[in-house]
Design a protein around this motif. Structure first.
Motif, mmCIF file in Angstrom:
data_model
loop_
_atom_site.group_PDB
_atom_site.id
_atom_site.type_symbol
_atom_site.label_atom_id
_atom_site.label_comp_id
_atom_site.label_asym_id
_atom_site.label_seq_id
_atom_site.Cartn_x
_atom_site.Cartn_y
_atom_site.Cartn_z
ATOM 1 N N MET A 1 -16.710 -19.761 0.305
ATOM 2 C CA MET A 1 -17.052 -20.552 1.475
ATOM 3 C C MET A 1 -16.394 -21.922 1.401
ATOM 4 O O MET A 1 -16.012 -22.467 2.427
ATOM 5 C CB MET A 1 -18.569 -20.688 1.597
ATOM 6 N N ALA A 2 -16.240 -22.442 0.203
ATOM 7 C CA ALA A 2 -15.582 -23.743 0.057
ATOM 8 C C ALA A 2 -14.150 -23.681 0.576
ATOM 9 O O ALA A 2 -13.672 -24.633 1.199
ATOM 10 C CB ALA A 2 -15.615 -24.194 -1.398
ATOM 11 N N ALA A 3 -13.466 -22.579 0.339
ATOM 12 C CA ALA A 3 -12.089 -22.444 0.813
ATOM 13 C C ALA A 3 -12.040 -22.399 2.339
ATOM 14 O O ALA A 3 -11.113 -22.941 2.950
ATOM 15 C CB ALA A 3 -11.443 -21.194 0.221
ATOM 16 N N PHE A 4 -13.013 -21.784 2.979
ATOM 17 C CA PHE A 4 -13.066 -21.758 4.441
ATOM 18 C C PHE A 4 -13.373 -23.147 4.999
ATOM 19 O O PHE A 4 -12.937 -23.489 6.091
ATOM 20 C CB PHE A 4 -14.120 -20.773 4.937
ATOM 21 N N ASN A 5 -14.158 -23.939 4.266
ATOM 22 C CA ASN A 5 -14.590 -25.249 4.750
ATOM 23 C C ASN A 5 -13.667 -26.390 4.360
ATOM 24 O O ASN A 5 -13.920 -27.528 4.728
ATOM 25 C CB ASN A 5 -16.001 -25.559 4.235
ATOM 26 N N ASP A 6 -12.622 -26.131 3.654
ATOM 27 C CA ASP A 6 -11.712 -27.180 3.197
ATOM 28 C C ASP A 6 -11.171 -27.959 4.401
ATOM 29 O O ASP A 6 -10.735 -27.358 5.381
ATOM 30 C CB ASP A 6 -10.550 -26.547 2.424
ATOM 31 N N PRO A 7 -11.202 -29.310 4.358
ATOM 32 C CA PRO A 7 -10.679 -30.096 5.485
ATOM 33 C C PRO A 7 -9.202 -29.830 5.772
ATOM 34 O O PRO A 7 -8.742 -30.037 6.881
ATOM 35 C CB PRO A 7 -10.879 -31.547 5.039
ATOM 36 N N GLN A 8 -8.458 -29.377 4.773
ATOM 37 C CA GLN A 8 -7.061 -28.989 4.959
ATOM 38 C C GLN A 8 -7.009 -27.459 4.884
ATOM 39 O O GLN A 8 -6.815 -26.902 3.805
ATOM 40 C CB GLN A 8 -6.174 -29.611 3.871
ATOM 41 N N PRO A 9 -7.219 -26.763 6.000
ATOM 42 C CA PRO A 9 -7.302 -25.301 5.975
ATOM 43 C C PRO A 9 -6.078 -24.667 5.308
ATOM 44 O O PRO A 9 -4.942 -25.032 5.601
ATOM 45 C CB PRO A 9 -7.375 -24.917 7.452
ATOM 46 N N ASP A 10 -6.331 -23.740 4.401
ATOM 47 C CA ASP A 10 -5.255 -23.098 3.636
ATOM 48 C C ASP A 10 -5.497 -21.590 3.624
ATOM 49 O O ASP A 10 -6.239 -21.074 2.791
ATOM 50 C CB ASP A 10 -5.234 -23.670 2.220
ATOM 51 N N LEU A 11 -4.865 -20.912 4.568
ATOM 52 C CA LEU A 11 -5.040 -19.469 4.681
ATOM 53 C C LEU A 11 -4.554 -18.752 3.430
ATOM 54 O O LEU A 11 -5.163 -17.770 2.996
ATOM 55 C CB LEU A 11 -4.324 -18.945 5.933
ATOM 56 N N SER B 1 -5.921 -15.355 -1.219
ATOM 57 C CA SER B 1 -5.775 -15.094 -2.654
ATOM 58 C C SER B 1 -7.037 -14.504 -3.266
ATOM 59 O O SER B 1 -6.992 -13.924 -4.356
ATOM 60 C CB SER B 1 -5.374 -16.375 -3.394
ATOM 61 N N PHE B 2 -8.166 -14.611 -2.583
ATOM 62 C CA PHE B 2 -9.418 -14.052 -3.089
ATOM 63 C C PHE B 2 -9.564 -12.564 -2.766
ATOM 64 O O PHE B 2 -10.453 -11.900 -3.295
ATOM 65 C CB PHE B 2 -10.619 -14.814 -2.519
ATOM 66 N N PHE B 3 -8.724 -12.029 -1.884
ATOM 67 C CA PHE B 3 -8.847 -10.649 -1.428
ATOM 68 C C PHE B 3 -7.948 -9.719 -2.229
ATOM 69 O O PHE B 3 -6.815 -10.064 -2.558
ATOM 70 C CB PHE B 3 -8.476 -10.535 0.056
ATOM 71 N N PHE C 1 -7.603 -13.799 10.536
ATOM 72 C CA PHE C 1 -7.989 -15.157 10.170
ATOM 73 C C PHE C 1 -7.027 -16.221 10.706
ATOM 74 O O PHE C 1 -7.397 -17.390 10.810
ATOM 75 C CB PHE C 1 -8.055 -15.313 8.646
ATOM 76 N N ALA C 2 -5.797 -15.862 11.012
ATOM 77 C CA ALA C 2 -4.760 -16.839 11.359
ATOM 78 C C ALA C 2 -5.167 -17.799 12.483
ATOM 79 O O ALA C 2 -4.970 -19.012 12.343
ATOM 80 C CB ALA C 2 -3.448 -16.135 11.686
ATOM 81 N N PRO C 3 -5.729 -17.335 13.607
ATOM 82 C CA PRO C 3 -6.097 -18.291 14.660
ATOM 83 C C PRO C 3 -7.120 -19.324 14.191
ATOM 84 O O PRO C 3 -7.035 -20.498 14.547
ATOM 85 C CB PRO C 3 -6.680 -17.404 15.767
ATOM 86 N N GLN C 4 -8.057 -18.890 13.379
ATOM 87 C CA GLN C 4 -9.067 -19.809 12.853
ATOM 88 C C GLN C 4 -8.408 -20.922 12.038
ATOM 89 O O GLN C 4 -8.720 -22.100 12.205
ATOM 90 C CB GLN C 4 -10.054 -19.031 11.981
ATOM 91 N N PHE C 5 -7.472 -20.545 11.164
ATOM 92 C CA PHE C 5 -6.818 -21.525 10.303
ATOM 93 C C PHE C 5 -5.776 -22.355 11.043
ATOM 94 O O PHE C 5 -5.360 -23.403 10.555
ATOM 95 C CB PHE C 5 -6.222 -20.829 9.076
ATOM 96 N N ALA C 6 -5.382 -21.923 12.224
ATOM 97 C CA ALA C 6 -4.468 -22.698 13.060
ATOM 98 C C ALA C 6 -5.224 -23.647 13.984
ATOM 99 O O ALA C 6 -4.608 -24.340 14.789
ATOM 100 C CB ALA C 6 -3.587 -21.754 13.877
ATOM 101 N N GLY C 7 -6.559 -23.661 13.897
ATOM 102 C CA GLY C 7 -7.356 -24.560 14.717
ATOM 103 C C GLY C 7 -7.603 -24.069 16.123
ATOM 104 O O GLY C 7 -8.011 -24.844 16.994
ATOM 105 N N ARG C 8 -7.388 -22.788 16.375
ATOM 106 C CA ARG C 8 -7.521 -22.255 17.735
ATOM 107 C C ARG C 8 -8.971 -22.198 18.230
ATOM 108 O O ARG C 8 -9.203 -21.959 19.411
ATOM 109 C CB ARG C 8 -6.883 -20.872 17.830
ATOM 110 N N TYR C 9 -9.935 -22.452 17.330
ATOM 111 C CA TYR C 9 -11.353 -22.527 17.716
ATOM 112 C C TYR C 9 -11.902 -23.920 17.425
ATOM 113 O O TYR C 9 -13.100 -24.105 17.304
ATOM 114 C CB TYR C 9 -12.167 -21.476 16.971
ATOM 115 N N GLY C 10 -11.020 -24.904 17.284
ATOM 116 C CA GLY C 10 -11.440 -26.245 16.906
ATOM 117 C C GLY C 10 -11.661 -26.308 15.404
ATOM 118 O O GLY C 10 -11.174 -25.468 14.645
ATOM 119 N N ALA C 11 -12.401 -27.313 14.971
ATOM 120 C CA ALA C 11 -12.737 -27.434 13.554
ATOM 121 C C ALA C 11 -13.916 -26.514 13.271
ATOM 122 O O ALA C 11 -14.971 -26.625 13.893
ATOM 123 C CB ALA C 11 -13.091 -28.879 13.214
#
Length: 137
Positions: A1-11, A16-18, A42-52
């Motif tokens: 969850m920490a990786a999903f919440n990182d202020p600098q999103p890193d897909l 790497s966890f999968f 996951f790509a749209p989420q990490f591109a900010g397509r749903y906001g923060a």
């Protein structure tokens, strides 16, 4: 969850966890198989397509002997200011009009892990205003 919440999103970090043959059942659709399909989801989420997007964890249950974990969370979207700038316009407009740019929903993820500690299954169950209908078998 920490990786999903990182202020600098890193897909790449999240992926790497999968495991290579991982399965992912998103809260809104059919099960996906393999890293390429999961990354595309996951790509749209990490591109900010749903906001923060951030996840607040309420509970977690770990079954170490069976290599399982369950996490109950709230997914929070912030589409205000610059956060909403890359969001899909219909999502941004709806969120800003209906929820003043900030909204959330609740759900849980059930994770399965292999012996190496990689995620082999991520099964998401989330609350939505409308149910996700599907034909029963």
């Amino acid at each position: 969850m920490a990786a999903f919440n990182d202020p600098q999103p890193d897909l790449d970090r999240v992926m790497s966890f999968f495991a290579e043959d991982a399965r992912y059942l998103p809260g809104h659709g059919p099960e996906l198989h393999g890293l390429a399909a999961i990354r595309a989801e996951f790509a749209p989420q990490f591109a900010g397509r749903y906001g923060a997007m951030t996840f607040d964890v309420y509970d977690h249950v770990i079954d170490e002997s069976r290599r399982r974990a369950t996490i109950r969370w709230a997914c929070r979207l912030d589409l205000t200011g610059t956060h909403g700038g890359r969001a899909f316009p219909p999502v941004r407009w709806f969120a800003r009009i209906r929820y003043r740019g900030r909204l959330q929903w609740h759900g849980l993820d059930v994770f399965h892990f292999n012996a190496a500690g990689q995620i082999t299954g991520k099964f998401t169950y989330a609350t939505f205003r409308l149910p996700l209908w599907e034909q029963a078998s």
